[in-house]
Design an enzyme around this catalytic site. Structure first.
Site, PDB file in Angstrom:
ATOM      1  N   THR A 216       0.867  -1.190   0.000  1.00 42.41           N
ATOM      2  CA  THR A 216       0.000   0.000   0.000  1.00 42.41           C
ATOM      3  C   THR A 216       0.902   1.237   0.000  1.00 42.41           C
ATOM      4  O   THR A 216       1.270   1.735  -1.044  1.00 42.41           O
ATOM      5  CB  THR A 216      -0.973  -0.006   1.195  1.00 42.41           C
ATOM      6  OG1 THR A 216      -0.240  -0.226   2.413  1.00 42.41           O
ATOM      7  CG2 THR A 216      -2.014  -1.106   1.045  1.00 42.41           C
TER       8      THR A 216
ATOM      9  N   ASN B 161       0.259  10.243   5.732  1.00 44.44           N
ATOM     10  CA  ASN B 161      -0.981   9.811   6.371  1.00 44.44           C
ATOM     11  C   ASN B 161      -2.057  10.884   6.400  1.00 44.44           C
ATOM     12  O   ASN B 161      -3.216  10.593   6.689  1.00 44.44           O
ATOM     13  CB  ASN B 161      -0.687   9.319   7.791  1.00 44.44           C
ATOM     14  CG  ASN B 161      -0.016   7.956   7.778  1.00 44.44           C
ATOM     15  OD1 ASN B 161      -0.674   6.941   7.606  1.00 44.44           O
ATOM     16  ND2 ASN B 161       1.300   7.942   7.919  1.00 44.44           N
TER      17      ASN B 161
ATOM     18  N   SER C 297      -6.807   9.736  -0.409  1.00 42.41           N
ATOM     19  CA  SER C 297      -6.786  10.350  -1.737  1.00 42.41           C
ATOM     20  C   SER C 297      -5.745   9.681  -2.614  1.00 42.41           C
ATOM     21  O   SER C 297      -5.864   9.676  -3.812  1.00 42.41           O
ATOM     22  CB  SER C 297      -6.489  11.838  -1.637  1.00 42.41           C
ATOM     23  OG  SER C 297      -5.222  12.056  -1.060  1.00 42.41           O
TER      24      SER C 297
ATOM     25  N   THR D 138       0.370  -9.582  13.602  1.00 43.75           N
ATOM     26  CA  THR D 138       1.283  -8.710  12.883  1.00 43.75           C
ATOM     27  C   THR D 138       0.820  -8.340  11.492  1.00 43.75           C
ATOM     28  O   THR D 138       0.563  -9.203  10.699  1.00 43.75           O
ATOM     29  CB  THR D 138       2.658  -9.361  12.763  1.00 43.75           C
ATOM     30  OG1 THR D 138       3.465  -8.542  11.959  1.00 43.75           O
ATOM     31  CG2 THR D 138       2.595 -10.725  12.177  1.00 43.75           C
TER      32      THR D 138
END
Length: 441
Positions: free
Chosen positions: A177, A436, A441, A215
């Site tokens: 990500t 963050n 967006s 985790t």
């Protein structure tokens, strides 16, 4: 657009991290195939869907997992737990994973979506109740199941599964990500009897990382035969000393999961808790897990430093770990490290409020705290507090040199026992806030 010196330096560090930590080759276990695809869930068109399949049929596979303790457990966590409970970890032959959407806090519809992902893979491999599901990304949004379903079908129907290096690297990329590089580690080990086996692991994570009995997102697979009960204990032990000992920002995700599959493609006796090789395998998996977990910290969002917090000579391992975690999660310690400020008072403060199981583990009159250089420069150790007494003549120039290193160590000697623990953390920079502040967006 005016590009600041800080931004240029950050870009250089990202490139260096990729070149430093992403392998260019690997050795992979027998009896597995992996595939990945850009299904369209991610707006940037990057890989966002992956499938791992066990192709070995010589003996049944076994699986184990450790999950988040966050009360808002995501649908894939609850669904995978249900699969493992019903099978007792036997006969798990696939993992399907997506990134870009966490499928968390999505109610009953989210549970149905997670189950549909499992069912699609089960049908493709022809084995019911045989798949685990994992998701990562934005919380509170439903999966785009039209894209996910089409992607899973494409992976199987277009023969996109392989056991080559590129296939493994791509599936590692498919779970990223905010990561700046894919985390992929592979290694071959040898048992006491001379038998060799292979272990490969992938993980994602750069933020929302402070696991507890679980985790982030990751999976290990091996071709060694391991009984499911032994595998669960090995994975739990390894996780408690690796992924449960890392911190980027102190946040625990709704989706944190580590799972492991052992398919037994290597022709050797099954490893059980009574096996002569059990402790050796447990140690090997633990050290392997530490390597992979440390890559997550090295990719901490906006981080510029990798910091080992080493707590020695505690009355118990548990208290050593609690103190190391307290230091690692302290925002004031992390920002001081970023600012290269030798503010040992913040370290003592974090030690002092640690919620110890046994208060006798900490004696404020015997504790010592030091910075340790990791580049072989001298003096390697810079004492900040010794036997509870602050060192008023600390060499500030030397402190600045150590704090300027990309890798450094904070050493805490409690002098109350013989147990020790390590935590791995990073600093906290302006870039973390930037990343963050606009994640959705």
């Amino acid at each position: 657009m005016k590009i600041s010196k800080t931004l240029l330096q950050h870009g250089r560090k990202v490139i260096d991290k990729y070149n430093l930590y992403v392998p260019t080759e690997g050795v992979f276990p027998k009896g597995y195939k992996v595939g990945s695809i850009a299904s369209g869930v991610k707006k940037n068109g990057n890989l966002d869907l992956g499938v791992l399949v066990n192709t070995n049929t010589s003996r049944p596979s076994s699986a184990a997992a450790v999950f988040t303790t966050n009360k808002f457990k995501a649908a894939p966590v609850l669904t995978s737990k249900k699969v493992l409970e019903s099978t007792q970890g036997n006969g798990i032959n696939a993992i399907v994973v997506n990134s870009g959407c966490a499928n968390a806090v999505t109610g009953e519809l989210g549970m149905q979506d997670a189950q549909e992902m499992i069912d699609l893979v089960n049908r493709k491999i022809g084995k019911p109740n045989s798949t685990l599901v994992m998701s990562t990304g934005v919380i509170g949004q439903r999966l785009q199941m039209d894209k996910i379903s089409a992607g899973i079908k494409n992976i199987f129907d277009n023969n996109a599964l392989g056991n080559d290096f590129k296939s493994w690297l791509n599936i590692a990329k498919s779970i990223n990500t905010t990561d700046t590089f894919p985390k992929l580690v592979s290694r071959q080990f040898e048992l006491l009897n001379g038998q060799k086996y292979t272990l490969v692991g992938m993980a994602k994570g750069a933020g929302m990382i402070c696991p507890n009995m679980a985790t982030l997102l990751g999976y290990f697979v091996t071709d060694l035969p391991i009984a499911s009960s032994a595998l669960q204990k090995i994975l739990r032990f390894a996780t408690d000393r690796s992924f449960n000992c890392i911190s980027v920002d102190g946040d625990m995700s709704t989706n944190d999961t580590i799972c492991m599959i052992a398919n037994g493609a290597v022709e050797t006796d099954e490893i059980t808790e009574s096996s002569e090789e059990y402790e050796q395998v447990k140690s090997q998996v633990t050290e392997f897990a530490k390597t992979l977990a440390q890559l997550v910290v090295r990719d901490g969002e906006g981080s510029t430093k990798f910091v080992t917090v080493n707590v020695q000579n505690s009355l118990t391992f548990e208290d050593a770990k609690i103190i190391a975690e307290s230091i690692s999660n302290s925002m004031l310690v992390k920002t001081a490290l970023y600012g290269q400020d030798a503010n040992w008072g913040r370290i003592l403060c974090a030690i002092g409020y640690a919620k110890l199981d046994n208060l006798k583990s900490l004696n404020t009159d015997s504790i010592s705290v030091s910075f340790i250089a990791t580049d072989n420069s001298e003096p390697r150790e810079l004492k900040l507090v010794e036997n509870g007494v602050p060192q008023l003549d600390v060499d500030e120039e030397r402190a600045a040199q150590i704090l300027a290193l990309d890798d450094l160590e904070v050493l805490v000697d409690l002098k109350t026992g013989n147990e020790s623990a390590q935590f791995w953390t990073c600093d906290l920079s302006h870039e973390y806030v930037t990343i963050n502040g606009d994640y959705r967006s």
